[in-house]
Structure formats: structure tokens, C-alpha cells
Write a protein that holds these residues in place. Sequence first.
Motif, PDB file in Angstrom:
ATOM      1  N   LEU A  85      63.956  81.764  -0.086  1.00 34.38           N
ATOM      2  CA  LEU A  85      64.934  81.501   1.031  1.00 34.38           C
ATOM      3  C   LEU A  85      64.300  82.128   2.078  1.00 34.38           C
ATOM      4  O   LEU A  85      63.893  83.263   2.238  1.00 34.38           O
ATOM      5  N   ARG A  86      64.503  81.115   3.250  1.00 38.12           N
ATOM      6  CA  ARG A  86      64.012  81.603   4.380  1.00 38.12           C
ATOM      7  C   ARG A  86      65.133  81.898   5.464  1.00 38.12           C
ATOM      8  O   ARG A  86      66.074  81.233   5.505  1.00 38.12           O
ATOM      9  N   LEU A  87      65.205  83.014   6.054  1.00 40.27           N
ATOM     10  CA  LEU A  87      66.455  83.436   6.951  1.00 40.27           C
ATOM     11  C   LEU A  87      65.593  83.742   8.340  1.00 40.27           C
ATOM     12  O   LEU A  87      64.846  84.309   8.579  1.00 40.27           O
TER      13      LEU A  87
ATOM     14  N   GLN B  55      64.223  87.821  17.748  1.00 45.29           N
ATOM     15  CA  GLN B  55      64.136  87.048  16.764  1.00 45.29           C
ATOM     16  C   GLN B  55      63.488  87.369  15.615  1.00 45.29           C
ATOM     17  O   GLN B  55      62.496  87.988  16.021  1.00 45.29           O
ATOM     18  N   VAL B  56      63.800  87.170  14.516  1.00 42.63           N
ATOM     19  CA  VAL B  56      63.151  87.288  13.356  1.00 42.63           C
ATOM     20  C   VAL B  56      63.176  86.485  12.257  1.00 42.63           C
ATOM     21  O   VAL B  56      64.067  85.838  12.138  1.00 42.63           O
ATOM     22  N   GLU B  57      61.981  86.196  11.481  1.00 45.20           N
ATOM     23  CA  GLU B  57      61.939  85.148  10.317  1.00 45.20           C
ATOM     24  C   GLU B  57      61.422  86.098   9.033  1.00 45.20           C
ATOM     25  O   GLU B  57      60.351  86.479   8.809  1.00 45.20           O
ATOM     26  N   LEU B  58      62.317  86.074   8.264  1.00 47.43           N
ATOM     27  CA  LEU B  58      62.113  86.560   6.858  1.00 47.43           C
ATOM     28  C   LEU B  58      62.244  85.803   5.841  1.00 47.43           C
ATOM     29  O   LEU B  58      62.933  84.711   5.918  1.00 47.43           O
ATOM     30  N   PHE B  59      61.711  86.049   4.603  1.00 43.59           N
ATOM     31  CA  PHE B  59      61.789  85.464   3.330  1.00 43.59           C
ATOM     32  C   PHE B  59      62.273  86.264   2.316  1.00 43.59           C
ATOM     33  O   PHE B  59      61.996  87.468   2.214  1.00 43.59           O
TER      34      PHE B  59
ATOM     35  N   MET C  10      70.132  80.889  10.328  1.00 40.34           N
ATOM     36  CA  MET C  10      70.041  79.682   9.828  1.00 40.34           C
ATOM     37  C   MET C  10      69.230  80.235   8.423  1.00 40.34           C
ATOM     38  O   MET C  10      68.396  81.078   8.471  1.00 40.34           O
ATOM     39  N   LEU C  11      69.532  79.479   7.349  1.00 44.07           N
ATOM     40  CA  LEU C  11      69.028  79.680   6.020  1.00 44.07           C
ATOM     41  C   LEU C  11      68.270  78.342   5.596  1.00 44.07           C
ATOM     42  O   LEU C  11      68.934  77.152   5.914  1.00 44.07           O
ATOM     43  N   GLN C  12      67.169  78.240   5.185  1.00 43.89           N
ATOM     44  CA  GLN C  12      66.409  77.148   4.525  1.00 43.89           C
ATOM     45  C   GLN C  12      66.062  77.441   3.013  1.00 43.89           C
ATOM     46  O   GLN C  12      65.185  78.574   3.113  1.00 43.89           O
ATOM     47  N   SER C  13      66.110  76.359   2.229  1.00 39.91           N
ATOM     48  CA  SER C  13      65.689  76.539   0.954  1.00 39.91           C
ATOM     49  C   SER C  13      65.227  75.330   0.478  1.00 39.91           C
ATOM     50  O   SER C  13      66.142  74.317   0.610  1.00 39.91           O
TER      51      SER C  13
ATOM     52  N   ALA D  43      76.227  78.840  -6.048  1.00 46.58           N
ATOM     53  CA  ALA D  43      75.530  78.724  -6.943  1.00 46.58           C
ATOM     54  C   ALA D  43      74.116  78.538  -6.433  1.00 46.58           C
ATOM     55  O   ALA D  43      73.172  79.165  -7.318  1.00 46.58           O
ATOM     56  N   LEU D  44      73.750  77.969  -5.567  1.00 46.75           N
ATOM     57  CA  LEU D  44      72.418  77.967  -5.079  1.00 46.75           C
ATOM     58  C   LEU D  44      71.742  79.619  -4.849  1.00 46.75           C
ATOM     59  O   LEU D  44      70.432  79.752  -5.177  1.00 46.75           O
ATOM     60  N   LEU D  45      72.579  80.427  -4.061  1.00 49.91           N
ATOM     61  CA  LEU D  45      72.125  81.500  -3.735  1.00 49.91           C
ATOM     62  C   LEU D  45      72.093  82.596  -5.313  1.00 49.91           C
ATOM     63  O   LEU D  45      71.248  83.502  -5.232  1.00 49.91           O
TER      64      LEU D  45
END
Length: 560
Positions: free
Chosen positions: A306-308, A370-374, A490-493, A508-510
Motif C-alpha cells: 500500500l502506497r500512502l 509531503q511524504v511518501e510511505l509504503f 492518497m492511497l494506491q495499491s 476488505a482490501l485493507l
Amino acid sequence: MADLYEPDVGTAYYRSNDPLKNLRFRVTLKRITSTSIVPQAQNKSEDDDVELQSVDQKSSVQSDEEQMVILWQEKVFGQREIDLYSNADNCYNVMDQKYFEDVSKLLEKGRPTNRIFSYVDHDSFSNQDETLNYMTSSAKEKPSNLAKNMAHIRRRRIGGRQAKERELGIIPKTNIVVADPSDERIAKNHIDAPPMQVMYIMADLSPREQPASEESENILCSLHVDAHGVLSIRPDFNRGRKAYIIETGTLGKEVFEYTIEHASKPMNRLEQEKEMKMYREVYTRHKEFLQACVGSEFEMPPPDVLRLLVFGELEMAKDFDSDNIYIQFFIDLPKDWYAESPQQLSWVTQTCQLKTKGQNNIAHFGFPFQVELFYKREIITEENKDVMPHFPIIYVEVLSLDSWQRYRTEGYTYFSLPGKPGTSYETQDCWRPLKDSVVSNLRRFFIGGSPELEFPTYTAIPSTFDGSHLSKFGFRTETTGSVCMRFNTMLQSRMFVQKKSNKKSLGALLDNLGITSQQASVASVIEAFKKARLKMLQARESATRTLLKDDDDNENTKKQ
């Protein structure tokens, strides 16, 4: 209904995708003064008495009516221009020479007597000042200083000599950089006016027996087209309304009426379908071009990751005692969270003074980050299968530093990064450690310095804490102010791509990613419970009404 029939003397605006060369309009000009409808007098041969003629409009009244269809930028010469350009001595440039040749060919066929003519974009009449317009009809009105300074500035045209130079790549022979420009050059080169084309439909209302003069030329209609394809026409097409009235300024006060109608050739059904097909092909090719530029697919995170992505802003801090405050904050990553690329995870804001608004002292920071976490959950075992993961936490420390270099700690707080996509606005209250000592308070007031936390993560539950209970009993604090932050999340998966096909919810995805739906969407569970409870109450009420109705029917049967 009367207003709909009245002529519209205002400016109308039209937009069309068709080329302007296909635009044509029909102008009809007719004289309606009394000299054309009052019977004329004649002398009788028998005596000297004067007798009026019998009113016979068809035979005695000479009709003065003219109709002409004009194309866009079509040059139609007026009587004064014919007299002017018939003499080669009046031609000074290439355009005048061309007009001389056109007028010579026109005179070979016979001198025309038309009243209606036109001025196109490159005529000298179109280059006259169009900005110096008076607002009233008073003779005492004087233009303002702004109108005087703007009167000589001409708007840039579409095409012309500059366009040809750009196409051919002509390099000017003179130096285009002026070291000491004049006021006139500055005014001409620093006006942001859009390119445009103009055209005027004119009428020569001078008497037939008199030579044409410039004073007798009147504007029937003005048309302007800008670079965006917007056509402005003043006045608008009549379209069934009353004709426009125009009066001459001569001694006779002749009155004319005229109409302007749209006369462009309409497209038949076959041409319309052909044009729509062409537009669809153009749009399809443009779509394919954009798709080729973007690529076949976007950048996606690795599987089961999951990308946050958070774009945040530390907006303000309020209700603190000291002035000249600044904030330092950092992000603490819990277990299974990581940052893929080296990036900044701690920030320090600028120093900001407090401003009083109402009863609050507010410091506006407007500090973006800003920050990009996984997130990727490790292998699930029996020991950690029931462990609830947490989103990263932002730990905030508010500090102050005055002009005497007195440093003080104003408060601590923390924010949890949102687990839901979208925009959110959060406000958290702050506190600072407190010592039960008068000396500590005096030191803080006079020389600065105050108790601090050795580990700022003590504000919340530290990520390194492994116990089952965390006790902070006996730790004394004092409430100070509050800090406000705005988050755009934003969430990306890869699993989100299969949401529609598998009909899975976000919870359910989470769950598959290791983030339980209880943590991600507690509100949805409560909402489902409310709906189920409402359905049960409705079913109970329906059953009660049915039982009561059956009892009443049984009692009525027994009585009978």
C-alpha cells in the motif's frame, strides 16, 4: 412581446468552429424620409393655380432602397474611395496601388452608385483610435488622462507583417533592444492586448447630386474577431425585429432604416454528418496521441504493498502564552512501514509572531510538507496475527525564542496520518511538562528554559513499546495551546484495480493488506448496525399491526 420586437442595439457575441471566410451577411438600406412619400406639386397649364398630384406610389415616388450581401473581409468601395483611388497620385503604398487597380477595373464596367460599402482590417479607418469613446452626448465632456494616453495605442492584429516575419524567419536589421525607450514606446510595447481582426459595414448617406464626403459616412455595423474565434457584432442581427434607424447630420435630416441578417450558406444533412465524422476522427487521434504521451499504464507499487502519499500543511498554532514561536515535527514509522527513497521525515518551521483575532492569539505558519510511505505486512505468525497495525504518527513540539534568546518549550502533541483518502483538517491540543516548583517557574519566566521530554514519542504510545500496559501515572502536565494541520491523502495499491471486478469494499482490501476494517472504517460498521436495527423495528411494527388486525377479525366473527 413588444420588447422582443424592438431592435437590439447592444453587442452580441458568437462562437463558431467554421472558418470565418464562410461568413456572409445581408445588409438592406432604405430611405424613409418625408421627401419620398409626400406628393410633389406641379403647375397647371390652364391657369396659375397649384394642384397636388394624385398619390401614386408606384409611378411618382422614386424608391431609394439598396441590398447587398457582403463576405467577411470583403472590400466594397464607397463613392469617396472611388474618387480617391481613381487618381494614381493618391497612392502611396502597396495597398493603395492595389486599390487603384481594383477601382480602375471597376470603372471600366461603369461607375457604381452603391451607398453600402465596407472597411476591412488593413484599411486606415480600422487603424484609427478605437479607445477614445465618449460616455455621454454632452459637448462639454472631456476625455480622462487614461483615455488620452491609450488613444494612440493600436491593438495587435491577427496576421499582418509580423506574422509573415515569424513564418519566414526575417531578422530585423535594426537593434530591437532600446536602451532608453520613450514613454510612447513603453506604452505601445507593454499593453497586453489580444490579437484581433475588425471589419466595418458603412453607408454613404450624402445626397446623390452632391459629391461624397467623409462626414456623410456612417457606421452601420462593426465586427470584431479575437484569436479565440469569438465574433462580436454591434448591433446584433435583426432576426425579425424592427429595423435600425440612422439619421444624417446634414441640413435635410434624411432618415434611413437598415437591417442586418445572417446570410451564410447553411449546411445540408450530408455535410453535417461528414463534419461530425471528421471531428470524431480528430478527437480520436488526439486521444491516441495523449495516451501515447502518458503511457499504457501508470506507475504502480509492488504487489501486496500500500502506497500512502500525503500532502500536508501546518496551518497555524493558537492560544500559546509566548510570542515568536516555531514548530519542529517529525514522522515516526510503525512496524511494517518504510520509506522507499531517501526523503525528509522531519521539519522545522519559521518563527512566527502571534496575532490577536477575537479572543485567540494565532500564529499563521502555512508550512507545507509531503511524504511518501509504503506498508507491507510481514509474514503472519501465531504470535502477531491479532496485532492491529497503526498508521504513522507525526510528533509535534512547539518552541519559542524571544529577542533575549530565551528558549522555552511551549507544548507537545501528535497527529495520526489519515487512513482514508481525501482532504481532512485536524486540530490537536498541546501540553508541556510541569514541575511542582516555584524556582522552575521563575527560571522559565526570567532566563528561559523549561522541562523537556527526552523522547518526544512519549507524547503518544512509542513505536518501540512492546508491553501490554503503558502507565503515565504521576507525570504532571499543563495545557497550553493547539496546533492545526491539513492533510491531502492518497492511497494506491494493485488491489484497488480489482475493486469493481471482485466487488470488494475498501475495508476488505485493507484487510488483505493487513489493515483491519475496524481501524479503517469504524463509521461504516456503525452505519450498518443502524440500518439493521431500523429494519428490525420496522418488521416488529408490521408484525404487531398484523396481529392486531387478526384479533379484530376473530372478534367480529364471534359476534356474528
